[in-house]
Design a protein around this motif. Structure first.
Motif, PDB file in Angstrom:
ATOM      1  N   LYS A   1       0.832  -1.197   0.000  1.00  0.00           N
ATOM      2  CA  LYS A   1       0.000   0.000   0.000  1.00  0.00           C
ATOM      3  C   LYS A   1       0.869   1.250   0.000  1.00  0.00           C
ATOM      4  CE  LYS A   1      -4.311  -1.200   2.264  1.00  0.00           C
ATOM      5  NZ  LYS A   1      -5.148  -0.934   3.440  1.00  0.00           N
ATOM      6  N   GLU A   2       0.348   2.294  -0.600  1.00  0.00           N
ATOM      7  CA  GLU A   2       1.105   3.536  -0.739  1.00  0.00           C
ATOM      8  C   GLU A   2       1.476   4.169   0.606  1.00  0.00           C
ATOM      9  OE1 GLU A   2       0.362   7.955  -2.518  1.00  0.00           O
ATOM     10  OE2 GLU A   2      -0.474   6.258  -3.618  1.00  0.00           O
ATOM     11  N   ASN A   3       0.590   4.138   1.563  1.00  0.00           N
ATOM     12  CA  ASN A   3       0.847   4.800   2.847  1.00  0.00           C
ATOM     13  C   ASN A   3       1.188   3.824   3.958  1.00  0.00           C
ATOM     14  OD1 ASN A   3       0.419   7.424   1.872  1.00  0.00           O
ATOM     15  ND2 ASN A   3      -1.786   7.119   1.979  1.00  0.00           N
ATOM     16  N   LEU A   4       1.847   2.750   3.638  1.00  0.00           N
ATOM     17  CA  LEU A   4       2.253   1.759   4.633  1.00  0.00           C
ATOM     18  C   LEU A   4       3.181   2.408   5.657  1.00  0.00           C
ATOM     19  CD1 LEU A   4       2.473  -1.265   5.543  1.00  0.00           C
ATOM     20  CD2 LEU A   4       4.507  -1.365   4.099  1.00  0.00           C
ATOM     21  N   ALA A   5       2.880   2.211   6.933  1.00  0.00           N
ATOM     22  CA  ALA A   5       3.737   2.706   8.012  1.00  0.00           C
ATOM     23  C   ALA A   5       4.644   1.567   8.454  1.00  0.00           C
ATOM     24  CB  ALA A   5       2.889   3.186   9.177  1.00  0.00           C
ATOM     25  N   VAL A   6       5.930   1.809   8.482  1.00  0.00           N
ATOM     26  CA  VAL A   6       6.899   0.798   8.892  1.00  0.00           C
ATOM     27  C   VAL A   6       7.460   1.216  10.247  1.00  0.00           C
ATOM     28  CG1 VAL A   6       9.043  -0.382   8.337  1.00  0.00           C
ATOM     29  CG2 VAL A   6       7.471   0.259   6.511  1.00  0.00           C
TER      30      VAL A   6
END
Length: 144
Positions: free
Chosen positions: A86-91
């Motif tokens: 996904k474009e806004n994946l938070a890692v």
């Protein structure tokens, strides 16, 4: 919200980003959890322990990350794991940027790094502090 817990790629790392108890808490808050197979083995947590708490066990990092909103790992995952996420994946992990700028750069190409500006500011501040130490000048201020 879907949370992916990734297995560590560093063979010497024995920690895991989420325990079965953590998974239970995330699930109680309404999250959907995908655990990469073997993620907790070195920490003493079997896949069955995660499954018993309600997590989905998946065979690869790519599968765990497929629809994830958040990715958890102890250390920075390899950029190759983030193909098609996904474009806004938070890692959320230890990024360890000092001396690993190229690895961070590769990761930034794959995911959104909203803290990238703050990271750059921190690197510049660190370099200024390091320079000040070499010149033996200390500028510490106290706020009242």
């Amino acid at each position: 919200m879907r949370i992916a817990v990734l297995a560590e790629t560093d063979t010497t790392e024995t920690r895991v980003a989420a325990t079965p108890e953590t998974v239970k808490k995330f699930l109680s808050l309404g999250a959907d959890i995908a655990i990469q197979t073997g993620a907790g083995i070195k920490s003493g947590y079997s896949d069955a322990a995660y499954h018993a708490q309600g997590a989905q066990i998946v065979d690869s990092a790519a599968t765990a990350l497929a629809h994830a909103d958040v990715a958890l790992s102890v250390h920075r995952p390899n950029a190759s794991s983030f193909i098609g996420v996904k474009e806004n994946l938070a890692v959320i992990s230890i990024m360890d940027p000092f001396g690993n700028e190229s690895a961070i750069g590769e990761l930034a190409k794959k995911i959104s790094l909203p803290l990238q500006w703050n990271l750059c500011r921190a690197l510049r501040a660190h370099k200024r502090w390091e320079f000040s130490l070499r010149r033996r000048t200390f500028r510490l201020s106290r706020s009242h």
